[in-house]
Write an enzyme that holds these catalytic residues in place. Structure first.
Site, PDB file in Angstrom:
ATOM      1  N   ILE A  12      27.457  23.818 -63.063  1.00 55.80           N
ATOM      2  CA  ILE A  12      26.128  24.391 -63.350  1.00 55.80           C
ATOM      3  C   ILE A  12      26.265  25.890 -63.634  1.00 55.80           C
ATOM      4  CG2 ILE A  12      23.746  24.632 -62.531  1.00 55.80           C
ATOM      5  CD1 ILE A  12      24.310  22.290 -60.612  1.00 55.80           C
ATOM      6  N   ASP A  31      34.327  33.818 -58.618  1.00 59.13           N
ATOM      7  CA  ASP A  31      34.628  32.392 -58.411  1.00 59.13           C
ATOM      8  C   ASP A  31      36.044  32.335 -57.833  1.00 59.13           C
ATOM      9  OD1 ASP A  31      33.607  29.565 -60.297  1.00 59.13           O
ATOM     10  OD2 ASP A  31      35.328  29.571 -58.946  1.00 59.13           O
ATOM     11  N   LYS A  84      30.200  20.996 -52.249  1.00 57.82           N
ATOM     12  CA  LYS A  84      29.068  20.097 -52.517  1.00 57.82           C
ATOM     13  C   LYS A  84      29.368  18.611 -52.372  1.00 57.82           C
ATOM     14  CE  LYS A  84      29.729  19.376 -57.334  1.00 57.82           C
ATOM     15  NZ  LYS A  84      29.098  18.770 -58.454  1.00 57.82           N
ATOM     16  N   SER A 124      19.004  22.245 -53.308  1.00 56.90           N
ATOM     17  CA  SER A 124      19.094  20.840 -53.736  1.00 56.90           C
ATOM     18  C   SER A 124      17.867  20.066 -53.271  1.00 56.90           C
ATOM     19  CB  SER A 124      20.341  20.224 -53.105  1.00 56.90           C
ATOM     20  OG  SER A 124      20.302  18.824 -53.196  1.00 56.90           O
ATOM     21  N   THR A 126      17.963  17.480 -51.918  1.00 57.78           N
ATOM     22  CA  THR A 126      18.346  16.825 -50.668  1.00 57.78           C
ATOM     23  C   THR A 126      17.580  17.408 -49.471  1.00 57.78           C
ATOM     24  OG1 THR A 126      20.280  15.986 -49.487  1.00 57.78           O
ATOM     25  CG2 THR A 126      20.359  18.284 -50.101  1.00 57.78           C
ATOM     26  N   TYR A 148      26.273  18.956 -45.630  1.00 60.05           N
ATOM     27  CA  TYR A 148      26.079  19.621 -46.922  1.00 60.05           C
ATOM     28  C   TYR A 148      24.593  19.960 -47.125  1.00 60.05           C
ATOM     29  CZ  TYR A 148      24.709  19.750 -51.801  1.00 60.05           C
ATOM     30  OH  TYR A 148      24.082  20.100 -52.975  1.00 60.05           O
ATOM     31  N   LYS A 152      22.193  23.711 -47.237  1.00 58.32           N
ATOM     32  CA  LYS A 152      21.199  24.137 -48.232  1.00 58.32           C
ATOM     33  C   LYS A 152      19.895  24.523 -47.520  1.00 58.32           C
ATOM     34  CE  LYS A 152      23.693  23.606 -51.902  1.00 58.32           C
ATOM     35  NZ  LYS A 152      24.210  24.813 -52.565  1.00 58.32           N
ATOM     36  N   PHE A 177      17.566  18.533 -58.981  1.00 57.26           N
ATOM     37  CA  PHE A 177      17.616  17.083 -58.864  1.00 57.26           C
ATOM     38  C   PHE A 177      19.027  16.641 -59.306  1.00 57.26           C
ATOM     39  CE2 PHE A 177      13.714  15.830 -56.901  1.00 57.26           C
ATOM     40  CZ  PHE A 177      13.168  17.091 -56.727  1.00 57.26           C
ATOM     41  N   GLY A 291      23.331   6.733 -46.334  1.00 56.01           N
ATOM     42  CA  GLY A 291      22.704   8.043 -46.572  1.00 56.01           C
ATOM     43  C   GLY A 291      21.905   8.114 -47.863  1.00 56.01           C
TER      44      GLY A 291
HETATM   45  C1  UD1 Z   1      24.078  13.606 -54.258  1.00 54.29           C
HETATM   46  C2  UD1 Z   1      23.690  14.229 -52.939  1.00 54.29           C
HETATM   47  C3  UD1 Z   1      22.897  15.477 -53.215  1.00 54.29           C
HETATM   48  C4  UD1 Z   1      23.702  16.408 -54.096  1.00 54.29           C
HETATM   49  C5  UD1 Z   1      24.066  15.698 -55.382  1.00 54.29           C
HETATM   50  C6  UD1 Z   1      24.939  16.559 -56.280  1.00 54.29           C
HETATM   51  C7  UD1 Z   1      23.399  12.398 -51.318  1.00 54.29           C
HETATM   52  C8  UD1 Z   1      22.424  11.661 -50.461  1.00 54.29           C
HETATM   53  N1  UD1 Z   1      22.888  13.324 -52.132  1.00 54.29           N
HETATM   54  O1  UD1 Z   1      22.883  13.145 -54.879  1.00 54.29           O
HETATM   55  O2  UD1 Z   1      22.615  16.100 -52.002  1.00 54.29           O
HETATM   56  O3  UD1 Z   1      22.941  17.568 -54.359  1.00 54.29           O
HETATM   57  O4  UD1 Z   1      24.776  14.503 -55.081  1.00 54.29           O
HETATM   58  O5  UD1 Z   1      26.215  16.713 -55.752  1.00 54.29           O
HETATM   59  O6  UD1 Z   1      24.568  12.136 -51.283  1.00 54.29           O
HETATM   60  N2  UD1 Z   1      25.902   5.774 -57.442  1.00 54.29           N
HETATM   61  C9  UD1 Z   1      26.529   4.574 -57.697  1.00 54.29           C
HETATM   62  N3  UD1 Z   1      27.879   4.556 -57.866  1.00 54.29           N
HETATM   63  C10 UD1 Z   1      28.640   5.674 -57.827  1.00 54.29           C
HETATM   64  C11 UD1 Z   1      28.004   6.925 -57.567  1.00 54.29           C
HETATM   65  C12 UD1 Z   1      26.633   6.923 -57.377  1.00 54.29           C
HETATM   66  O7  UD1 Z   1      25.884   3.522 -57.742  1.00 54.29           O
HETATM   67  O8  UD1 Z   1      29.877   5.601 -57.982  1.00 54.29           O
HETATM   68  C13 UD1 Z   1      24.450   5.810 -57.292  1.00 54.29           C
HETATM   69  C14 UD1 Z   1      23.987   6.329 -55.935  1.00 54.29           C
HETATM   70  O9  UD1 Z   1      23.896   5.288 -54.999  1.00 54.29           O
HETATM   71  C15 UD1 Z   1      22.634   6.944 -56.289  1.00 54.29           C
HETATM   72  C16 UD1 Z   1      22.815   7.431 -57.734  1.00 54.29           C
HETATM   73  O10 UD1 Z   1      23.928   6.718 -58.241  1.00 54.29           O
HETATM   74  O11 UD1 Z   1      21.636   5.972 -56.276  1.00 54.29           O
HETATM   75  C17 UD1 Z   1      23.102   8.911 -57.843  1.00 54.29           C
HETATM   76  O12 UD1 Z   1      24.190   9.230 -56.986  1.00 54.29           O
HETATM   77  P1  UD1 Z   1      24.917  10.663 -57.028  1.00 54.29           P
HETATM   78  O13 UD1 Z   1      25.289  10.985 -58.424  1.00 54.29           O
HETATM   79  O14 UD1 Z   1      26.011  10.659 -56.015  1.00 54.29           O
HETATM   80  O15 UD1 Z   1      23.770  11.678 -56.626  1.00 54.29           O
HETATM   81  P2  UD1 Z   1      22.782  11.665 -55.339  1.00 54.29           P
HETATM   82  O16 UD1 Z   1      23.296  10.781 -54.266  1.00 54.29           O
HETATM   83  O17 UD1 Z   1      21.404  11.412 -55.829  1.00 54.29           O
END
Ligand code: UD1
Length: 330
Positions: A12, A31, A84, A124, A126, A148, A152, A177, A291
């Site tokens: 980002i 960095d 992160k 975030s 989150t 994590y 935040k 998001f 989670g």
């Molecule tokens: C996560 C973190 C969030 C952080 C963000 C960016 C959690 C609860 N939240 O968001 O705090 O700011 O990453 O680093 O962990 N998924 C799959 N398969 C995969 C990976 C993800 O099905 O291999 C699904 C997850 O279950 C979710 C969606 O894709 O429903 C998005 O996942 P992800 O990209 O990891 O982001 P968040 O979990 O929303």
């Protein structure tokens, strides 16, 4: 403005540096390359024709950071540098609390000492925990399920308190998001070290053949197709949000969601990737990931009303740009 960007070579951060330079700001990057690479600096220069001043330092190292404040006139800072990886933060919480909180404290102390009055913080969604979407900035912050997320929420609280106690110090808390996509040049993007935790980088590695298949974490959520719903936002839109934020810091504490306001399911994203890029993504439905929440998307109206910022790029742009970038990586 002269803007110090910590973590300015990260995913980002690098896109934000490009947008800042293109809006005629002067950027200084700090960095430590812990999750980025030095080559990004040249790629920023290739896109913008400007090579920002760069300090390879750890932002928890107060002495090293103070050298930057001493040697440059800084009008504002955007603080991205931080760890992160959610899973890693559960296994090694101190690493997260030490790095993510101390960096916020060190930078704030130096801002007060050198009268730098604008502090934009990379937060975030989150911090909202498992509250019903659309998520609004005035909702209470719920304890998150991982260190994590706590870093935040705690950093937000620290910055708010400092701002309350110091009339001139203005903070802007940007709650992201799910940033995905890459710059249209395809030379900067998301390139996490090791096996990706997040969805889009995992998809692109599967598309490339580096990983055999995508695991979709659960299809029994209460959503249209049973998979999780997220507010995916193109990283260039997100980057532009930072430019608007630092240019419009009107009150002491400014809080904005940076999202599109629209939820897209994991399966919808995968299918858009397959369709737009004409490439197959083998996937398997597996257990839910501990989670995870079912649905998260923003109420993005406050940023539009107050900053005149709105996400413009589509899911198609996101999946295309992510893949274009991945293809160019060796
Ligand atoms: C996560 C973190 C969030 C952080 C963000 C960016 C959690 C609860 N939240 O968001 O705090 O700011 O990453 O680093 O962990 N998924 C799959 N398969 C995969 C990976 C993800 O099905 O291999 C699904 C997850 O279950 C979710 C969606 O894709 O429903 C998005 O996942 P992800 O990209 O990891 O982001 P968040 O979990 O929303």
């Amino acid at each position: 403005m002269n803007i110090l960007v910590t973590g300015g070579l990260g995913f980002i951060g690098s896109h934000t540096v490009v947008e800042l330079i293109e809006s005629n700001h002067n950027v200084i990057i700090a960095d430590n390359l812990s999750n980025s690479e030095i080559g990004v600096l040249d790629r920023i220069a290739q896109i913008t024709n400007v090579k920002p001043k760069f300090y390879q330092i750890n932002v928890t190292d107060k002495k090293a950071v103070e050298e930057i404040f001493k040697n440059n006139h800084i009008d504002g800072i955007i603080h991205f540098a931080g760890f992160k990886a959610v899973g890693e933060s559960v296994e090694n919480p101190l690493k997260y609390y030490h790095n993510n909180i101390l960096s916020t404290i060190v930078l704030s102390e130096l801002c007060l000492k050198y009268q730098v009055n604008k502090f934009v913080f990379s937060s975030s969604a989150t911090v909202y925990g498992d509250q019903p979407s659309p998520l609004k900035e005035d909702m209470i912050l719920l304890p998150t399920t991982n260190p994590y997320g706590e870093t935040k929420a705690i950093s937000e609280r620290i910055l708010k308190d400092i701002s309350k106690a110091n009339g001139n110090f203005s903070v802007c808390l940007l709650r992201y998001f799910n940033p995905v996509g890459a710059h249209k040049s395809s030379i900067i993007g998301e390139n996490p070290k090791g096996i990706p935790n997040n969805l889009m980088p995992y998809i692109t590695k599967v598309a490339k053949g580096d990983l055999p298949k995508l695991n979709i974490f659960g299809n029994d959520y209460d959503t249209s197709d049973g998979t999780g719903v997220r507010d995916f936002i193109h990283v260039v839109d997100l980057a532009k949000g930072h430019v608007k934020a630092i240019e419009n810091m009107n009150s002491n504490v400014n809080i904005y969601n940076l999202g599109t306001g629209k939820g897209t399911s994991v399966l919808e994203l995968v299918n858009a990737f397959i369709k737009c890029n004409n490439i197959n993504i083998p996937y398997e439905i597996v257990e839910r990931r501990p989670g995870d929440v079912a649905i998260t998307f923003a109420d993005a109206s406050k940023a539009e009303k107050e900053l005149g910022w709105k996400a413009e790029l589509t899911i198609e742009d996101m999946v295309k740009n992510s893949w274009e970038y991945e293809k160019r990586l060796i």
